[in-house]
Design a protein around this motif. Sequence first.
Motif, PDB file in Angstrom:
ATOM      1  N   VAL A   1      28.135 -31.357 -35.850  1.00 49.92           N
ATOM      2  CA  VAL A   1      29.009 -32.526 -35.852  1.00 49.92           C
ATOM      3  C   VAL A   1      28.684 -33.366 -34.628  1.00 49.92           C
ATOM      4  CG1 VAL A   1      31.408 -33.338 -35.767  1.00 49.92           C
ATOM      5  CG2 VAL A   1      30.879 -31.182 -36.922  1.00 49.92           C
ATOM      6  N   GLY A   2      28.467 -34.672 -34.829  1.00 50.89           N
ATOM      7  CA  GLY A   2      28.318 -35.568 -33.691  1.00 50.89           C
ATOM      8  C   GLY A   2      27.028 -36.349 -33.677  1.00 50.89           C
ATOM      9  N   ALA A   3      26.939 -37.274 -32.760  1.00 49.58           N
ATOM     10  CA  ALA A   3      25.814 -38.189 -32.547  1.00 49.58           C
ATOM     11  C   ALA A   3      25.752 -39.258 -33.639  1.00 49.58           C
ATOM     12  CB  ALA A   3      24.501 -37.441 -32.430  1.00 49.58           C
ATOM     13  N   LYS A   4      24.860 -40.202 -33.455  1.00 47.43           N
ATOM     14  CA  LYS A   4      24.726 -41.303 -34.420  1.00 47.43           C
ATOM     15  C   LYS A   4      24.104 -40.776 -35.714  1.00 47.43           C
ATOM     16  CE  LYS A   4      24.341 -44.868 -30.944  1.00 47.43           C
ATOM     17  NZ  LYS A   4      23.390 -45.115 -29.857  1.00 47.43           N
ATOM     18  N   PRO A   5      24.426 -41.406 -36.838  1.00 47.67           N
ATOM     19  CA  PRO A   5      23.941 -40.893 -38.126  1.00 47.67           C
ATOM     20  C   PRO A   5      22.423 -40.645 -38.152  1.00 47.67           C
ATOM     21  CG  PRO A   5      25.475 -42.703 -38.485  1.00 47.67           C
ATOM     22  CD  PRO A   5      25.277 -42.601 -37.003  1.00 47.67           C
TER      23      PRO A   5
ATOM     24  N   LYS B   1      23.072 -46.692 -16.553  1.00 50.95           N
ATOM     25  CA  LYS B   1      24.522 -46.804 -16.753  1.00 50.95           C
ATOM     26  C   LYS B   1      25.240 -45.452 -16.561  1.00 50.95           C
ATOM     27  CE  LYS B   1      25.089 -46.868 -21.848  1.00 50.95           C
ATOM     28  NZ  LYS B   1      23.845 -46.364 -22.351  1.00 50.95           N
ATOM     29  N   ARG B   2      24.461 -44.376 -16.530  1.00 52.21           N
ATOM     30  CA  ARG B   2      25.065 -43.070 -16.233  1.00 52.21           C
ATOM     31  C   ARG B   2      25.483 -42.962 -14.767  1.00 52.21           C
ATOM     32  NH1 ARG B   2      23.861 -39.256 -20.387  1.00 52.21           N
ATOM     33  NH2 ARG B   2      24.728 -37.653 -19.065  1.00 52.21           N
ATOM     34  N   PHE B   3      24.930 -43.901 -13.944  1.00 52.12           N
ATOM     35  CA  PHE B   3      25.182 -43.854 -12.499  1.00 52.12           C
ATOM     36  C   PHE B   3      26.683 -43.754 -12.210  1.00 52.12           C
ATOM     37  CE2 PHE B   3      25.490 -45.615  -8.209  1.00 52.12           C
ATOM     38  CZ  PHE B   3      24.471 -44.932  -7.569  1.00 52.12           C
TER      39      PHE B   3
ATOM     40  N   VAL C   1      28.090 -29.620 -27.273  1.00 52.69           N
ATOM     41  CA  VAL C   1      26.692 -29.697 -26.829  1.00 52.69           C
ATOM     42  C   VAL C   1      26.288 -31.065 -26.270  1.00 52.69           C
ATOM     43  CG1 VAL C   1      25.929 -27.799 -28.319  1.00 52.69           C
ATOM     44  CG2 VAL C   1      25.840 -30.144 -29.194  1.00 52.69           C
ATOM     45  N   GLY C   2      27.271 -31.949 -26.032  1.00 50.94           N
ATOM     46  CA  GLY C   2      26.973 -33.227 -25.377  1.00 50.94           C
ATOM     47  C   GLY C   2      25.862 -33.997 -26.053  1.00 50.94           C
ATOM     48  N   GLY C   3      24.854 -34.342 -25.275  1.00 52.12           N
ATOM     49  CA  GLY C   3      23.763 -35.169 -25.798  1.00 52.12           C
ATOM     50  C   GLY C   3      22.619 -34.365 -26.420  1.00 52.12           C
ATOM     51  N   SER C   4      22.868 -33.095 -26.787  1.00 52.88           N
ATOM     52  CA  SER C   4      21.762 -32.247 -27.267  1.00 52.88           C
ATOM     53  C   SER C   4      21.095 -32.766 -28.552  1.00 52.88           C
ATOM     54  CB  SER C   4      22.257 -30.819 -27.530  1.00 52.88           C
ATOM     55  OG  SER C   4      22.751 -30.257 -26.341  1.00 52.88           O
ATOM     56  N   PHE C   5      21.892 -33.314 -29.477  1.00 53.70           N
ATOM     57  CA  PHE C   5      21.271 -33.798 -30.727  1.00 53.70           C
ATOM     58  C   PHE C   5      20.320 -34.958 -30.429  1.00 53.70           C
ATOM     59  CE2 PHE C   5      25.244 -32.514 -33.458  1.00 53.70           C
ATOM     60  CZ  PHE C   5      25.014 -31.188 -33.138  1.00 53.70           C
ATOM     61  N   ASP C   6      20.691 -35.772 -29.421  1.00 52.44           N
ATOM     62  CA  ASP C   6      19.813 -36.888 -29.036  1.00 52.44           C
ATOM     63  C   ASP C   6      18.461 -36.343 -28.573  1.00 52.44           C
ATOM     64  OD1 ASP C   6      21.867 -39.497 -28.642  1.00 52.44           O
ATOM     65  OD2 ASP C   6      22.785 -37.540 -28.401  1.00 52.44           O
ATOM     66  N   VAL C   7      18.514 -35.220 -27.838  1.00 49.95           N
ATOM     67  CA  VAL C   7      17.282 -34.609 -27.338  1.00 49.95           C
ATOM     68  C   VAL C   7      16.515 -33.954 -28.494  1.00 49.95           C
ATOM     69  CG1 VAL C   7      16.336 -32.824 -25.807  1.00 49.95           C
ATOM     70  CG2 VAL C   7      18.218 -34.261 -25.018  1.00 49.95           C
TER      71      VAL C   7
ATOM     72  N   ALA D   1      28.680 -32.436 -30.884  1.00 47.12           N
ATOM     73  CA  ALA D   1      28.074 -33.353 -29.914  1.00 47.12           C
ATOM     74  C   ALA D   1      28.824 -34.676 -29.926  1.00 47.12           C
ATOM     75  CB  ALA D   1      26.594 -33.573 -30.260  1.00 47.12           C
ATOM     76  N   LEU D   2      29.997 -34.679 -29.304  1.00 49.43           N
ATOM     77  CA  LEU D   2      30.818 -35.897 -29.274  1.00 49.43           C
ATOM     78  C   LEU D   2      30.997 -36.406 -27.853  1.00 49.43           C
ATOM     79  CD1 LEU D   2      33.649 -34.701 -31.724  1.00 49.43           C
ATOM     80  CD2 LEU D   2      31.817 -36.314 -32.266  1.00 49.43           C
ATOM     81  N   GLY D   3      30.332 -35.779 -26.892  1.00 52.09           N
ATOM     82  CA  GLY D   3      30.587 -36.068 -25.486  1.00 52.09           C
ATOM     83  C   GLY D   3      31.887 -35.377 -25.080  1.00 52.09           C
ATOM     84  N   SER D   4      32.070 -35.207 -23.776  1.00 53.05           N
ATOM     85  CA  SER D   4      33.265 -34.528 -23.278  1.00 53.05           C
ATOM     86  C   SER D   4      34.285 -35.562 -22.789  1.00 53.05           C
ATOM     87  CB  SER D   4      32.875 -33.614 -22.108  1.00 53.05           C
ATOM     88  OG  SER D   4      33.942 -32.797 -21.759  1.00 53.05           O
ATOM     89  N   PRO D   5      35.571 -35.373 -22.988  1.00 52.28           N
ATOM     90  CA  PRO D   5      36.250 -34.174 -23.493  1.00 52.28           C
ATOM     91  C   PRO D   5      36.450 -34.145 -25.010  1.00 52.28           C
ATOM     92  CG  PRO D   5      37.895 -35.709 -22.713  1.00 52.28           C
ATOM     93  CD  PRO D   5      36.559 -36.375 -22.493  1.00 52.28           C
ATOM     94  N   LYS D   6      35.967 -35.205 -25.699  1.00 49.74           N
ATOM     95  CA  LYS D   6      36.234 -35.309 -27.144  1.00 49.74           C
ATOM     96  C   LYS D   6      35.799 -34.050 -27.900  1.00 49.74           C
ATOM     97  CE  LYS D   6      35.867 -38.968 -30.556  1.00 49.74           C
ATOM     98  NZ  LYS D   6      35.132 -40.126 -31.008  1.00 49.74           N
ATOM     99  N   GLN D   7      34.604 -33.568 -27.566  1.00 44.94           N
ATOM    100  CA  GLN D   7      34.073 -32.414 -28.309  1.00 44.94           C
ATOM    101  C   GLN D   7      34.888 -31.147 -28.044  1.00 44.94           C
ATOM    102  OE1 GLN D   7      30.101 -32.662 -26.784  1.00 44.94           O
ATOM    103  NE2 GLN D   7      30.514 -31.415 -24.987  1.00 44.94           N
TER     104      GLN D   7
END
Length: 249
Positions: free
Chosen positions: A109-113, A220-222, A186-192, A161-167
């Motif tokens: 579950v998660g990340a862009k389609p 922008k992560r800064f 799993v945060g950004g794992s699907f992107d990787v 993979a919805l980012g935290s804290p959503k996931q």
Amino acid sequence: MSYNYSMERKIVKIQSLPVDTYSFEQAVDYALSVSGQIVTINPEMIAYAKKDEDFVKILEEAILVTPDGIGVEIGLRILGYKIRRIAGIELAKVLIEKFAAQNKRIALVGAKPEVIAKAVEILKNEFNGINIVYVQDGYYADESAVLESIKEAQPDLVLTALGSPKQEFFNYKLKSILPNSLTIGVGGSFDVWSGMVKRAPVIWQKMGLEWLYRTIKEPKRFKRIFPTLPLFVLSVIKERVFKRGMTDA
Ligand code: UDP
């Protein structure tokens, strides 16, 4: 090597929050022997927990809380605990490998389609016969419909993979819906895994500088890292001074 998990988890506290002390291999073995929610904790999550008691409850009820990244490793070191970080993305990958090998049911579950579609394609190539029973991108409108359909799919392992804290909130809801399943944010794992985002070169990872690499690649992560990271280190130093005061007394 196998470990005896009839014993209690060895948990230490950082900023009053629990973190497990397992090595990577122990964490994998332990995770394979339980059901419940795995949280891979980082300084941003620890900072968030200070403002949200519900999130604290999630961490306290989690079956496993692994230190994800150099920030938490340094924090633990300041408190006198020598515990190696466990990259959440690597833990999740090994869990997929193990569940796939046993033909267990896996949900993502998660990340862009387009990201999740590509990640699924790549995982299917990598793990022959992997049993992916449910796939849902992370940009849905009706969460209860998603929870209902994931319940019907009856996965053994859910990677969110919805980012935290959503996931973490999502996986917490799954605890009662799928009481025998293992879930992990799993945060950004699907992107990787989809190949859309590259991890830092191994040498940067080994030096604990993956966060710096990601920040350079994605400036922008800064604002997510600063001031969170230095403030986190300062709070832990304060915690250490307080702890020392208590033991001296
Ligand atoms: N994401 C999502 N739905 C949302 C918000 C984020 O599916 O409503 C996904 C996003 O596409 C990405 C993942 O969550 O794949 C994690 O994002 P980020 O890199 O911010 O997480 P981190 O690993 O840094 O916690």
